[in-house]
Write an enzyme that holds these catalytic residues in place. Structure first.
Site, PDB file in Angstrom:
ATOM      1  CE  LYS A  13      -0.775  -0.192   4.948  1.00 40.56           C
ATOM      2  NZ  LYS A  13       0.123   0.641   5.588  1.00 40.56           N
ATOM      3  NE  ARG A  88       0.221   2.387  13.086  1.00 38.66           N
ATOM      4  CZ  ARG A  88       1.076   1.708  12.002  1.00 38.66           C
ATOM      5  NH1 ARG A  88       1.116   0.560  11.995  1.00 38.66           N
ATOM      6  NH2 ARG A  88       1.845   2.653  11.211  1.00 38.66           N
ATOM      7  NE  ARG A 126      14.688  -5.603   4.692  1.00 38.33           N
ATOM      8  CZ  ARG A 126      14.019  -4.490   5.524  1.00 38.33           C
ATOM      9  NH1 ARG A 126      14.255  -3.489   4.494  1.00 38.33           N
ATOM     10  NH2 ARG A 126      13.488  -4.545   6.630  1.00 38.33           N
ATOM     11  NE  ARG A 159      17.105  -5.385   9.580  1.00 37.19           N
ATOM     12  CZ  ARG A 159      16.619  -4.203   9.336  1.00 37.19           C
ATOM     13  NH1 ARG A 159      16.892  -3.289   8.404  1.00 37.19           N
ATOM     14  NH2 ARG A 159      15.550  -3.886  10.134  1.00 37.19           N
ATOM     15  NE  ARG A 170       6.257  -5.704  11.019  1.00 42.05           N
ATOM     16  CZ  ARG A 170       6.978  -5.557   9.788  1.00 42.05           C
ATOM     17  NH1 ARG A 170       7.990  -6.188   9.477  1.00 42.05           N
ATOM     18  NH2 ARG A 170       6.638  -4.567   8.902  1.00 42.05           N
TER      19      ARG A 170
END
Ligand SMILES: [Zn+2]
Length: 216
Positions: A13, A88, A126, A159, A170
Site C-alpha cells: 500500500k 491503526r 529481504r 535481519r 507483526r
C-alpha cells in the site's frame, strides 16, 4: 479525494500511495513522516514526542492524533490526501471521524487484501549485507549463492525483523488492532476492496480509475 489506505504490512500500500499521490498531486501522509518532521521542526507536539521517544516509550494516541490534526489543515491537503498507516486502531478512527465532523469527512478507504502466506513470503524475502547495508531480495534480487555480498564482499544475512516469527507476530498485532477497521468503514459504506495479490501495475491501473471517479 480524502482517502485512507488500509492493509497489513507487506501488502504494497505504501508503494501505491506514493504513486497515486504523485499522479493526483495530493500528499501521502504517514504518521512516521509527520512525527519525524514535527520533532525536527521543534513544534510543541514534536518536543513532547521527542522526550517520549527518547525514553523508549511509544508515542500516545493523543499526540499522534494532534499531529494528524495539525497536518490535515495545511494548505496542500485542501484537494485531498492519502492517509497511509493511520488510523491503526478503532479508537484512532473514531478520533479522526470526530476531528473531521465539522470539516470534510473521509470519502473512501482503500483496503489492500493480500493472503497471509503471500505477505509472509514478501516480508521474509529481504536479505541485508552486514557490512555495506545493501538490501537483496530473494524473489527479485537474490544475493550470491555463497552469501558473500557482490558489492563489498561482506556477509549477507537475514535481519531479525525479517524473520518469519517476527513477521507472523507483526501480523497478529495487525489482525487484533487494525483489521477491525475493515468492518468499521464497511458500515460507513466507504470501503473499497483491492485484490493486492496481483502485480503492481494492475493494482495501480485499478486505483487510478477509482481516483478518477472519486474526483468527479
Ligand atoms: Zn555489501
Amino acid at each position: 479525494m480524502r482517502t485512507i489506505f488500509l492493509g497489513a504490512p507487506g501488502t504494497g500500500k505504501g508503494t501505491q500511495a506514493a504513486v497515486l499521490a504523485g499522479k493526483f498531486l495530493i500528499p501521502q501522509i504517514s504518521t512516521g513522516d509527520i512525527l519525524r518532521k514535527a520533532v525536527k521542526d521543534g513544534t510543541e507536539l514534536g518536543k513532547k514526542a521527542k522526550i517520549i521517544m527518547e525514553s523508549g516509550a511509544l508515542v500516545s494516541d493523543d499526540i499522534i492524533i494532534g499531529l494528524i490534526e495539525e497536518r490535515l489543515v495545511q494548505p496542500d491537503c485542501a484537494e485531498g490526501y492519502i492517509l497511509d498507516g493511520f488510523p491503526r486502531t478503532i479508537a484512532q478512527a473514531e478520533s479522526l471521524d470526530d476531528m473531521l465532523k465539522d470539516a470534510s469527512p473521509i470519502k473512501a478507504v482503500v483496503y489492500f487484501d493480500v493472503n497471509e502466506d503471500e505477505i509472509v513470503k514478501r516480508l521474509t524475502s529481504r536479505r541485508t549485507c552486514s557490512k555495506c547495508g545493501y538490501n537483496y531480495n530473494m524473489i527479485t534480487d537474490p544475493p550470491p549463492a555463497d552469501n558473500v555480498c557482490g558489492k563489498c564482499c561482506g556477509t549477507v544475512i537475514q535481519r531479525d525483523d525479517d524473520k518469519e516469527s517476527t513477521v507472523r507476530n507483526r501480523l497478529l498485532v495487525y489482525k487484533e488492532k487494525t483489521e477491525p477497521l475493515k468492518e468499521y468503514y464497511e458500515k460507513q459504506n466507504k470501503l473499497h476492496l483491492v485484490n493486492g495479490n496481483r502485480n503492481v501495475e494492475e493494482i495501480r491501473a485499478e486505483l487510478v480509475e477509482f481516483y478518477n471517479k472519486l474526483a468527479c
